[in-house]
Design a protein around this motif. Structure first.
Motif, PDB file in Angstrom:
ATOM      1  N   PHE A 157      -4.774  -0.629  -7.115  1.00 46.17           N
ATOM      2  CA  PHE A 157      -5.695   0.097  -6.228  1.00 46.17           C
ATOM      3  C   PHE A 157      -5.504  -0.345  -4.776  1.00 46.17           C
ATOM      4  N   ARG A 158      -5.381  -1.638  -4.574  1.00 41.92           N
ATOM      5  CA  ARG A 158      -5.189  -2.139  -3.204  1.00 41.92           C
ATOM      6  C   ARG A 158      -3.856  -1.654  -2.639  1.00 41.92           C
ATOM      7  N   LEU A 159      -2.823  -1.629  -3.469  1.00 37.56           N
ATOM      8  CA  LEU A 159      -1.521  -1.143  -3.020  1.00 37.56           C
ATOM      9  C   LEU A 159      -1.601   0.334  -2.642  1.00 37.56           C
ATOM     10  N   LEU A 160      -2.239   1.131  -3.483  1.00 42.56           N
ATOM     11  CA  LEU A 160      -2.359   2.563  -3.200  1.00 42.56           C
ATOM     12  C   LEU A 160      -3.127   2.814  -1.912  1.00 42.56           C
ATOM     13  N   THR A 161      -4.255   2.156  -1.735  1.00 43.62           N
ATOM     14  CA  THR A 161      -5.054   2.409  -0.535  1.00 43.62           C
ATOM     15  C   THR A 161      -4.376   1.881   0.724  1.00 43.62           C
ATOM     16  N   LEU A 176       3.812  -5.636   2.226  1.00 48.09           N
ATOM     17  CA  LEU A 176       2.944  -5.241   1.129  1.00 48.09           C
ATOM     18  C   LEU A 176       2.458  -6.448   0.332  1.00 48.09           C
ATOM     19  N   VAL A 177       3.317  -7.434   0.160  1.00 50.69           N
ATOM     20  CA  VAL A 177       2.895  -8.670  -0.502  1.00 50.69           C
ATOM     21  C   VAL A 177       1.722  -9.286   0.246  1.00 50.69           C
ATOM     22  N   GLU A 178       1.823  -9.359   1.571  1.00 49.99           N
ATOM     23  CA  GLU A 178       0.760  -9.965   2.369  1.00 49.99           C
ATOM     24  C   GLU A 178      -0.526  -9.153   2.280  1.00 49.99           C
ATOM     25  N   GLU A 179      -0.409  -7.821   2.340  1.00 46.56           N
ATOM     26  CA  GLU A 179      -1.588  -6.955   2.290  1.00 46.56           C
ATOM     27  C   GLU A 179      -2.230  -6.926   0.915  1.00 46.56           C
ATOM     28  N   VAL A 180      -1.413  -6.883  -0.122  1.00 50.28           N
ATOM     29  CA  VAL A 180      -1.916  -6.669  -1.481  1.00 50.28           C
ATOM     30  C   VAL A 180      -2.182  -7.971  -2.212  1.00 50.28           C
ATOM     31  N   LEU A 181      -1.258  -8.919  -2.144  1.00 48.68           N
ATOM     32  CA  LEU A 181      -1.353 -10.156  -2.909  1.00 48.68           C
ATOM     33  C   LEU A 181      -1.853 -11.330  -2.089  1.00 48.68           C
ATOM     34  N   GLY A 182      -1.828 -11.188  -0.756  1.00 48.66           N
ATOM     35  CA  GLY A 182      -2.326 -12.252   0.111  1.00 48.66           C
ATOM     36  C   GLY A 182      -1.218 -13.139   0.640  1.00 48.66           C
ATOM     37  N   ILE A 192       6.190  -6.540  -5.987  1.00 49.58           N
ATOM     38  CA  ILE A 192       5.711  -5.254  -5.468  1.00 49.58           C
ATOM     39  C   ILE A 192       6.421  -4.099  -6.151  1.00 49.58           C
ATOM     40  N   ASP A 193       7.694  -4.267  -6.468  1.00 43.95           N
ATOM     41  CA  ASP A 193       8.437  -3.204  -7.153  1.00 43.95           C
ATOM     42  C   ASP A 193       7.786  -2.869  -8.495  1.00 43.95           C
ATOM     43  N   THR A 194       7.337  -3.897  -9.199  1.00 49.07           N
ATOM     44  CA  THR A 194       6.689  -3.668 -10.486  1.00 49.07           C
ATOM     45  C   THR A 194       5.383  -2.905 -10.315  1.00 49.07           C
ATOM     46  N   HIS A 195       4.595  -3.291  -9.307  1.00 45.11           N
ATOM     47  CA  HIS A 195       3.339  -2.586  -9.048  1.00 45.11           C
ATOM     48  C   HIS A 195       3.594  -1.139  -8.627  1.00 45.11           C
ATOM     49  N   ILE A 196       4.629  -0.916  -7.834  1.00 42.47           N
ATOM     50  CA  ILE A 196       4.992   0.448  -7.425  1.00 42.47           C
ATOM     51  C   ILE A 196       5.361   1.282  -8.647  1.00 42.47           C
ATOM     52  N   LYS A 197       6.155   0.700  -9.539  1.00 39.50           N
ATOM     53  CA  LYS A 197       6.558   1.402 -10.755  1.00 39.50           C
ATOM     54  C   LYS A 197       5.345   1.793 -11.589  1.00 39.50           C
ATOM     55  N   ASN A 198       4.414   0.851 -11.772  1.00 34.68           N
ATOM     56  CA  ASN A 198       3.217   1.133 -12.553  1.00 34.68           C
ATOM     57  C   ASN A 198       2.360   2.213 -11.892  1.00 34.68           C
ATOM     58  N   LEU A 199       2.244   2.131 -10.577  1.00 30.35           N
ATOM     59  CA  LEU A 199       1.430   3.091  -9.832  1.00 30.35           C
ATOM     60  C   LEU A 199       2.027   4.487  -9.926  1.00 30.35           C
ATOM     61  N   ARG A 200       3.329   4.592  -9.808  1.00 29.66           N
ATOM     62  CA  ARG A 200       3.975   5.905  -9.928  1.00 29.66           C
ATOM     63  C   ARG A 200       3.749   6.507 -11.310  1.00 29.66           C
TER      64      ARG A 200
END
Length: 231
Positions: A157-161, A176-182, A192-200
């Motif tokens: 959700f944080r990655l998408l927004t 994106l790591v800094e924004e999403v994971l801190g 991040i690639d894994t999260h992108i894959k799941n989000l897609r």
């Protein structure tokens, strides 16, 4: 007060982690098997789960999959497996973070604090965002595709927004790591690639030919409005 559920069959780990987390002001619940973990998730308002992968009656992966069928509660996985493939599997089935044993209880507390802080960032926002068939409510932390609810993890959700608030902007993995994971995240930026894959998989009609989340080769990712592209 946030409620944290620790699922582990090692009594010493339960005792140590419970002590550290309670000192930080959290309400702590414990479960020594997968069945009880799932019962607690159904019966109580849990804010975060610390989930060991080696439970006596179910694997942690199976417990995580069952939780993700009905909840987006943040999950930190604990495991003795340190291989990259094992971490990727954990993230792909919906975990928000992954910690390898042995670990410092202080590090775990820091990760708990960071995840809950990120999850809380979106509870105070009230605006809604819509692109094509995709609707996002920041305040309610909900996503719908063609009016059907889409279940996302906290990090998804944080990655998408993050992406859709700045459509057309290209984000590097590091950003994106800094924004999403801190900024305190210690893992690989390839997470991040894994999260992108799941989000897609969850928001795109065809994840292999995405309309929303585009790959900018050699740079990173950007969010595009498909209606704008069609002119």
């Amino acid at each position: 007060m946030s409620t944290i559920l620790i699922a582990d069959d090692e009594s010493q780990i339960l005792e140590i982690l419970s002590s550290y987390l309670r000192k930080e002001g959290y309400h702590v619940m414990t479960a020594e098997d997968g069945r009880l973990t799932l019962e607690y998730v159904t019966a109580y308002p849990i804010d975060l789960i610390i989930l060991d992968l080696m439970l006596p009656d179910m694997t942690g992966e199976d417990v995580c999959r069952e939780i993700r069928k009905k909840s987006r509660v943040p999950i930190i996985m604990l495991t003795a497996k340190s291989g990259e493939a094992d971490r990727i599997i954990g993230l792909e089935i919906g975990a928000d973070d992954y910690l390898v044993k042995p670990f410092s209880p202080r590090e775990l507390v820091a990760r708990v604090r960071a995840i809950l802080r990120r999850a809380g960032d979106y509870q105070v926002l009230s605006d809604r965002i819509q692109f094509g068939n995709l609707k996002v409510s920041l305040r309610e932390r909900s996503v719908a595709k063609k009016e059907q609810a889409v279940e996302l993890t906290t990090n998804e959700f944080r990655l998408l927004t993050t992406l859709l608030r700045y459509p057309g902007r290209t984000w590097t993995r590091e950003e994106l790591v800094e924004e999403v994971l801190g900024i305190d995240y210690m893992g690989s930026d390839r997470t991040i690639d894994t999260h992108i894959k799941n989000l897609r998989q969850k928001i795109e009609e065809d994840p292999k030919q995405p309309e929303y989340i585009k790959t900018v080769y050699g740079l990173g990712y950007r969010f595009e409005n498909p209606a704008k592209d069609r002119g």
